[in-house]
Design a protein around this motif. Structure first.
Motif, PDB file in Angstrom:
ATOM      1  N   ASP A  76       0.826  -1.215   0.000  1.00  0.00           N
ATOM      2  CA  ASP A  76       0.000   0.000   0.000  1.00  0.00           C
ATOM      3  C   ASP A  76       0.858   1.262   0.000  1.00  0.00           C
ATOM      4  O   ASP A  76       0.558   2.235  -0.704  1.00  0.00           O
ATOM      5  CB  ASP A  76      -0.921   0.005   1.223  1.00  0.00           C
ATOM      6  CG  ASP A  76      -2.006  -1.062   1.141  1.00  0.00           C
ATOM      7  OD1 ASP A  76      -2.234  -1.592   0.039  1.00  0.00           O
ATOM      8  OD2 ASP A  76      -2.618  -1.362   2.188  1.00  0.00           O
ATOM      9  N   THR A  80     -11.839 -10.885   1.766  1.00  0.00           N
ATOM     10  CA  THR A  80     -11.805  -9.424   1.658  1.00  0.00           C
ATOM     11  C   THR A  80     -10.388  -8.924   1.381  1.00  0.00           C
ATOM     12  O   THR A  80     -10.163  -8.124   0.461  1.00  0.00           O
ATOM     13  CB  THR A  80     -12.343  -8.774   2.941  1.00  0.00           C
ATOM     14  OG1 THR A  80     -13.688  -9.215   3.168  1.00  0.00           O
ATOM     15  CG2 THR A  80     -12.324  -7.256   2.823  1.00  0.00           C
ATOM     16  N   ASP A 121      -8.714  -7.303  -2.073  1.00  0.00           N
ATOM     17  CA  ASP A 121      -8.023  -6.016  -1.993  1.00  0.00           C
ATOM     18  C   ASP A 121      -6.620  -6.116  -2.591  1.00  0.00           C
ATOM     19  O   ASP A 121      -6.177  -5.236  -3.342  1.00  0.00           O
ATOM     20  CB  ASP A 121      -7.954  -5.575  -0.530  1.00  0.00           C
ATOM     21  CG  ASP A 121      -7.581  -4.106  -0.391  1.00  0.00           C
ATOM     22  OD1 ASP A 121      -7.768  -3.355  -1.366  1.00  0.00           O
ATOM     23  OD2 ASP A 121      -7.110  -3.713   0.687  1.00  0.00           O
ATOM     24  N   SER A 156     -17.128  -2.775  -7.793  1.00  0.00           N
ATOM     25  CA  SER A 156     -15.683  -2.534  -7.692  1.00  0.00           C
ATOM     26  C   SER A 156     -14.946  -3.123  -8.887  1.00  0.00           C
ATOM     27  O   SER A 156     -14.007  -2.518  -9.419  1.00  0.00           O
ATOM     28  CB  SER A 156     -15.139  -3.146  -6.396  1.00  0.00           C
ATOM     29  OG  SER A 156     -15.723  -2.539  -5.266  1.00  0.00           O
TER      30      SER A 156
END
Length: 316
Positions: free
Chosen positions: A60, A88, A92, A129
């Motif tokens: 990230d 999840t 991501d 998404s």
């Protein structure tokens, strides 16, 4: 009157239960230095979850700094430490990898990751998404037809979201410019036909008309900066329609078609945010709007010339 299902549950307004506060005998919070996960010692653990966190945070941070190769490597390392039931985080990380590959020009790998995500999508939030990710990938590589297709799917999935309609209209409007900013080189004959000026003109018209209708409904429920954003979008929409310059009769006819389903009761019924894909019945863009628009334009003398051209293009 709330249309989009964001009303509060009655329990929110019920009286709070009396809670008994218990004092803790001791409390030792974990202290973390800034960017602690960048240190080599952060991986000196046998805890799989901790390793997953370290690699995820590194990815990230690298993504935020624009170091996409480093981010891709961190995300790739993170994958092997994600538990099978932690979907999840897995989604991501896969999305982060797809965005990194896009920035690095790795189109095939980015699309492979998108395809992997599509197989794991289980509800409308996942699908939304995924489609937004596809739009980003196709936009980066200049795949105009694919981008328009994804935006149409978003409009079908969330028919009362004005921002997807606005995006669709803006893409079409850019294609109508004498020197479009969107690259359309390398199209096959079929794609060239689908990007015919008359076809794009009509799609731009209905997209901006739909945007205008939805924004006018929404602004009755908005305030502050949200209302300001809607007003700016409405100004953009009005200017776009002036540029497209449909005849008054055509504008009126298209407005009637694009407003048929804008009934509060129906809008509440069709609100499907977060629902399981197995329980959602989606109508395609062509079935829900485009076919009706074609038939309506064919019957409208002011739109007859454009409709005739469009029908010849769309016929098998």
């Amino acid at each position: 009157m709330e249309i989009f299902g964001s009303t509060f549950d009655d329990s929110v307004f019920s009286e709070a239960r009396d809670r008994v506060c218990e004092s803790l005998t001791s409390y030792n919070p974990k202290m973390c230095e800034a960017e602690w996960f960048c240190e080599g010692a952060a991986l000196e653990t046998d805890d799989a979850i901790e390793k997953q966190k370290v690699y995820k945070f590194r990815g990230d941070l690298a993504m935020r700094k624009g170091n996409y190769q480093k981010a891709l490597e961190a995300y790739n390392s993170c994958l092997q430490w994600i538990a099978d039931n932690n979907l999840t985080i897995r989604r991501d990380v896969l999305e982060g990898m797809a965005r990194c590959c896009t920035k690095l020009g790795q189109r095939d790998r980015a699309l492979d990751l998108v395809d992997l995500l599509s197989k794991e999508a289980s509800n409308t939030c996942h699908l939304t998404s995924l489609l937004l990710l596809k739009v980003s990938v196709h936009q980066h590589f200049g795949s105009v037809r694919s981008k328009i297709s994804c935006l149409q799917q978003l409009c079908s999935l969330l028919p009362f979201n004005p921002w997807h309609w606005l995006s669709l209209g803006q893409v079409c409007l850019q294609l109508l410019d004498p020197n479009p900013a969107i690259a359309v080189e390398g199209l096959h004959l079929e794609e060239e036909e689908e990007l015919h000026k008359d076809w794009i003109w009509l799609k731009a018209c209905i997209s901006f008309i739909r945007t205008r209708l939805l924004l006018r409904v929404l602004r009755q429920q908005q305030s502050s900066f949200v209302l300001q954003r809607s007003r700016r979008a409405l100004e953009i929409t009005e200017e776009a329609l002036r540029r497209l310059n449909p005849k008054e009769k055509t504008l009126q006819t298209l407005t009637e078609v694009m407003s048929e389903d804008l009934i509060p009761e129906k809008m509440r019924e069709d609100f499907q945010d977060g629902e399981s894909l197995s329980s959602v019945c989606l109508q395609g863009f062509r079935e829900r709007w485009w076919s009706k628009v074609q038939l309506t334009c064919a019957a409208d003398r002011n739109g007859e010339e454009k409709a005739t051209t469009l029908q010849s293009l769309m016929s098998p």
